[in-house]
Scaffold this motif. Structure first.
Motif, PDB file in Angstrom:
ATOM      1  N   ILE A  83       0.726  -1.131  -0.053  1.00  0.00           N
ATOM      2  CA  ILE A  83       0.204   0.033   0.046  1.00  0.00           C
ATOM      3  C   ILE A  83       0.942   1.267   0.133  1.00  0.00           C
ATOM      4  O   ILE A  83       1.796   1.226   0.572  1.00  0.00           O
ATOM      5  N   SER A  84       0.671   2.050  -1.029  1.00  0.00           N
ATOM      6  CA  SER A  84       1.606   3.558  -1.008  1.00  0.00           C
ATOM      7  C   SER A  84       0.530   4.578  -0.619  1.00  0.00           C
ATOM      8  O   SER A  84      -0.579   4.501  -1.030  1.00  0.00           O
ATOM      9  N   LEU A  85       1.268   5.481   0.346  1.00  0.00           N
ATOM     10  CA  LEU A  85       0.642   6.799   0.754  1.00  0.00           C
ATOM     11  C   LEU A  85       1.293   7.946   0.547  1.00  0.00           C
ATOM     12  O   LEU A  85       2.378   8.024   1.245  1.00  0.00           O
ATOM     13  N   PRO A  86       1.020   8.924  -0.332  1.00  0.00           N
ATOM     14  CA  PRO A  86       1.805  10.207  -0.201  1.00  0.00           C
ATOM     15  C   PRO A  86       1.645  11.030   0.826  1.00  0.00           C
ATOM     16  O   PRO A  86       0.448  10.925   1.492  1.00  0.00           O
ATOM     17  N   TYR A  87       2.470  11.578   1.286  1.00  0.00           N
ATOM     18  CA  TYR A  87       2.457  12.654   2.289  1.00  0.00           C
ATOM     19  C   TYR A  87       1.364  13.546   2.309  1.00  0.00           C
ATOM     20  O   TYR A  87       1.046  14.149   1.086  1.00  0.00           O
ATOM     21  N   ARG A  88       0.414  13.935   3.144  1.00  0.00           N
ATOM     22  CA  ARG A  88      -0.558  14.979   3.192  1.00  0.00           C
ATOM     23  C   ARG A  88      -0.637  15.773   4.501  1.00  0.00           C
ATOM     24  O   ARG A  88      -0.356  14.899   5.657  1.00  0.00           O
ATOM     25  N   LEU A 147       6.979   1.652  16.341  1.00  0.00           N
ATOM     26  CA  LEU A 147       7.220   2.784  15.433  1.00  0.00           C
ATOM     27  C   LEU A 147       8.686   3.152  15.707  1.00  0.00           C
ATOM     28  O   LEU A 147       9.135   3.801  16.530  1.00  0.00           O
ATOM     29  N   ILE A 148       9.483   2.811  14.979  1.00  0.00           N
ATOM     30  CA  ILE A 148      11.059   2.766  15.223  1.00  0.00           C
ATOM     31  C   ILE A 148      11.675   3.975  14.539  1.00  0.00           C
ATOM     32  O   ILE A 148      12.933   4.116  15.165  1.00  0.00           O
ATOM     33  N   SER A 149      10.911   4.798  13.760  1.00  0.00           N
ATOM     34  CA  SER A 149      11.840   6.316  13.461  1.00  0.00           C
ATOM     35  C   SER A 149      10.278   7.059  13.197  1.00  0.00           C
ATOM     36  O   SER A 149       9.244   6.769  12.827  1.00  0.00           O
ATOM     37  N   SER A 150      10.745   8.413  13.183  1.00  0.00           N
ATOM     38  CA  SER A 150       9.797   9.413  12.973  1.00  0.00           C
ATOM     39  C   SER A 150       9.329   9.205  11.454  1.00  0.00           C
ATOM     40  O   SER A 150      10.056   9.089  10.554  1.00  0.00           O
ATOM     41  N   ALA A 151       7.867   9.451  11.191  1.00  0.00           N
ATOM     42  CA  ALA A 151       7.435   9.289   9.954  1.00  0.00           C
ATOM     43  C   ALA A 151       7.521  10.411   9.003  1.00  0.00           C
ATOM     44  O   ALA A 151       6.641  11.295   8.778  1.00  0.00           O
ATOM     45  N   VAL A 152       8.909  10.795   8.518  1.00  0.00           N
ATOM     46  CA  VAL A 152       9.191  12.000   7.723  1.00  0.00           C
ATOM     47  C   VAL A 152       9.542  11.356   6.444  1.00  0.00           C
ATOM     48  O   VAL A 152      10.226  10.450   6.230  1.00  0.00           O
ATOM     49  N   GLY A 153       8.787  12.016   5.249  1.00  0.00           N
ATOM     50  CA  GLY A 153       8.883  11.855   3.986  1.00  0.00           C
ATOM     51  C   GLY A 153       7.998  12.096   3.184  1.00  0.00           C
ATOM     52  O   GLY A 153       6.880  12.953   3.607  1.00  0.00           O
ATOM     53  N   GLU A 154       8.108  11.904   1.750  1.00  0.00           N
ATOM     54  CA  GLU A 154       7.130  12.431   0.876  1.00  0.00           C
ATOM     55  C   GLU A 154       6.195  11.224   0.510  1.00  0.00           C
ATOM     56  O   GLU A 154       5.050  11.443   0.004  1.00  0.00           O
ATOM     57  N   LEU A 155       6.524   9.936   0.617  1.00  0.00           N
ATOM     58  CA  LEU A 155       5.918   8.851   0.438  1.00  0.00           C
ATOM     59  C   LEU A 155       6.161   7.740   1.479  1.00  0.00           C
ATOM     60  O   LEU A 155       7.239   7.573   1.822  1.00  0.00           O
ATOM     61  N   PHE A 156       5.111   7.038   1.560  1.00  0.00           N
ATOM     62  CA  PHE A 156       5.057   6.038   2.679  1.00  0.00           C
ATOM     63  C   PHE A 156       4.750   4.665   2.008  1.00  0.00           C
ATOM     64  O   PHE A 156       3.525   4.583   1.454  1.00  0.00           O
ATOM     65  N   ILE A 157       5.571   3.661   2.022  1.00  0.00           N
ATOM     66  CA  ILE A 157       4.949   2.360   1.489  1.00  0.00           C
ATOM     67  C   ILE A 157       4.973   1.237   2.566  1.00  0.00           C
ATOM     68  O   ILE A 157       5.979   0.998   3.195  1.00  0.00           O
ATOM     69  N   ALA A 158       3.973   0.708   2.692  1.00  0.00           N
ATOM     70  CA  ALA A 158       3.555  -0.487   3.578  1.00  0.00           C
ATOM     71  C   ALA A 158       3.648  -1.750   2.844  1.00  0.00           C
ATOM     72  O   ALA A 158       2.894  -1.984   1.934  1.00  0.00           O
ATOM     73  N   ARG A 159       4.392  -2.762   3.494  1.00  0.00           N
ATOM     74  CA  ARG A 159       4.666  -3.815   2.658  1.00  0.00           C
ATOM     75  C   ARG A 159       4.089  -5.030   3.556  1.00  0.00           C
ATOM     76  O   ARG A 159       4.928  -5.313   4.671  1.00  0.00           O
ATOM     77  N   GLY A 160       3.009  -5.617   3.288  1.00  0.00           N
ATOM     78  CA  GLY A 160       2.565  -6.726   4.083  1.00  0.00           C
ATOM     79  C   GLY A 160       2.894  -8.204   3.680  1.00  0.00           C
ATOM     80  O   GLY A 160       2.989  -8.205   2.597  1.00  0.00           O
ATOM     81  N   ARG A 161       3.226  -9.143   4.460  1.00  0.00           N
ATOM     82  CA  ARG A 161       3.521 -10.572   3.982  1.00  0.00           C
ATOM     83  C   ARG A 161       3.141 -11.485   5.313  1.00  0.00           C
ATOM     84  O   ARG A 161       3.314 -11.439   6.352  1.00  0.00           O
ATOM     85  N   VAL A 162       2.404 -12.575   4.483  1.00  0.00           N
ATOM     86  CA  VAL A 162       1.984 -13.440   5.311  1.00  0.00           C
ATOM     87  C   VAL A 162       3.165 -14.653   6.010  1.00  0.00           C
ATOM     88  O   VAL A 162       4.144 -14.747   5.157  1.00  0.00           O
ATOM     89  N   ILE A 163       3.223 -15.025   7.156  1.00  0.00           N
ATOM     90  CA  ILE A 163       4.585 -15.815   7.491  1.00  0.00           C
ATOM     91  C   ILE A 163       3.753 -17.067   7.930  1.00  0.00           C
ATOM     92  O   ILE A 163       4.599 -17.971   8.149  1.00  0.00           O
ATOM     93  N   ARG A 164       2.481 -17.128   7.867  1.00  0.00           N
ATOM     94  CA  ARG A 164       1.839 -18.150   8.498  1.00  0.00           C
ATOM     95  C   ARG A 164       0.666 -18.063   8.012  1.00  0.00           C
ATOM     96  O   ARG A 164      -0.393 -17.662   8.718  1.00  0.00           O
ATOM     97  N   PRO A 165       0.332 -18.841   6.979  1.00  0.00           N
ATOM     98  CA  PRO A 165      -1.096 -18.853   6.433  1.00  0.00           C
ATOM     99  C   PRO A 165      -1.977 -19.804   6.950  1.00  0.00           C
ATOM    100  O   PRO A 165      -1.409 -20.951   7.529  1.00  0.00           O
ATOM    101  N   GLY A 166      -3.267 -19.769   7.380  1.00  0.00           N
ATOM    102  CA  GLY A 166      -3.969 -20.890   7.971  1.00  0.00           C
ATOM    103  C   GLY A 166      -5.629 -20.793   7.519  1.00  0.00           C
ATOM    104  O   GLY A 166      -5.945 -19.706   7.053  1.00  0.00           O
TER     105      GLY A 166
END
Lengths: 150, 150, 150, 150
Positions: free
Chosen positions: A41-46, A92-111
């Motif tokens: 999922i991609s989210l531009p800064y607003r 939340l490991i760093s301040s969310a500073v930027g022009e674009l934010f991308i979240a990458r989700g991944r299954v590690i155990r399907p069920g």
């Protein structure tokens, strides 16, 4: 990890569900990547998504990470199910500073019923990416007789 | 639990910080309660905050719970600090159905540097309240020399 | 909260399951309280349960909190099920110093399949109690056809 | 990720701390791997570590994952600090069946004060490994003036 899909039409199913998420449109998020067991999922800064220090709000970062986890899990679920988030934890490991934010989700155990996913959110600032959050989430497949679609 | 405050002006400090959170205005959330160690955020239902099944998105529920936790912790912090969320975990225990959502955050362990809070989100539907989410969160006080205000 | 039980014999069922947990005997933990939706595990201090600073190890604190959560949930489950921990989060809010540690688990959302519990661990030192940890956990009821008992 | 160490003697420091953890000796766990930012704890199966279904207890799985996370973080900390677990979340994704359990902890965000780690626990059964748990943890470096060593 390679995953077996149970629904060859998973991509249409995920995209249709994403489009029904009015919040995604409202914040300007897009589904920019999808393979079995992974979603992006991609989210531009607003400006209107910020917290008191001008960074993107942790809740918005969590929202895109949660959605990426959910669709990563949903991509592997059977056609006749809905996906719900049972719970998640986010660091939340760093301040969310930027022009674009991308979240990458991944299954590690399907069920069949419960899936476990991780998600990472990367902030892109002046062309450089930095991990700003990491999530560990539990998702549930709900049979459609529960009255939910997708 | 009763808490000792270190900043008698905590209420103004918290309210000023809340007002700087543009996301709160954007989603229509208000700070409707504040005592030392406790904060309450209220959010009326809005169609553009929903997920694919028409419920309020888990990310928005988490957003108000996170904000309530943060200001519960911030109310006990010294005047010259900023508050940041280190991490949280949230269980989404019922579908977020209702006209009004209230997140109540509460400090369970105040600390000079780290505070631990819980938050509950209640959905009010046709006059009846139901817990829809519960959160356990770790917040951090950051000295203002870090360049952040409130 | 008052809970309805589905198995009037829940107490024998929980106690029998607890006795099969060999780890509980090995570390000296006892089931010292049980009502529908709540369970209490007590653990006297023992030198061989400590971490590098001489406090009881976070893993042991988590073990009794997890077990208390599990039996709180199991007390409300039907007779023909087994209980498994899906996941939990624990905050270690004070050093585990004391002669006696008591974990109290409590169901906050019972469910046919998934239950959500909280647990608190209190350390008793020279007659005074102090909360040392708080947990938020998701438990699952598994039908016995899965081959597990209790 | 490659990490810079601040204490060239980190290995002795970690090993000395591990040896002071009496619980590790009591359950038969060993520190079997250590590089900057990563630690590995191995635990052979033992009957007295089991829960009611004969699997290794989730609390023990969490104990070795927590310890692996802690020493992964501690390996990067300055010489004059102690490490404490602030909180963690663990998903138990498969039954802990096997002859040997290995927890691998890894720093994903080192910090002067707070570090974030992940850990995975793999069960080895008849020569085949299977992930049984995944953890996301926050660790804290405490200056030695706090009266703790290592």
């Amino acid at each position: 990890m390679r995953f077996e899909i149970t629904d060859p039409d998973f991509e249409n199913r995920v995209r249709a569900s994403f489009c029904r998420q009015k919040l995604m449109g409202a914040i300007g998020a897009e589904l920019t990547g999808l393979v079995p067991g992974e979603a992006e999922i991609s989210l531009p800064y607003r400006d209107d998504l910020t917290q008191q220090h001008g960074f993107v709000h942790a809740g918005i970062i969590a929202t895109i990470a949660d959605t990426a986890s959910g669709y990563a899990a949903f991509s592997l679920m059977p056609a006749d199910t809905a996906v719900l988030t049972v719970e998640y934890k986010i660091n939340l490991i760093s301040s969310a500073v930027g022009e674009l934010f991308i979240a990458r989700g991944r299954v590690i155990r399907p069920g069949k019923r419960l899936s476990v996913c991780t998600a990472e959110v990367t902030a892109y600032h002046q062309g450089k990416g930095k991990t700003v959050a990491t999530m560990l989430a539990t998702l549930m497949a709900l049979p459609n007789q529960a009255g939910l679609t997708g």
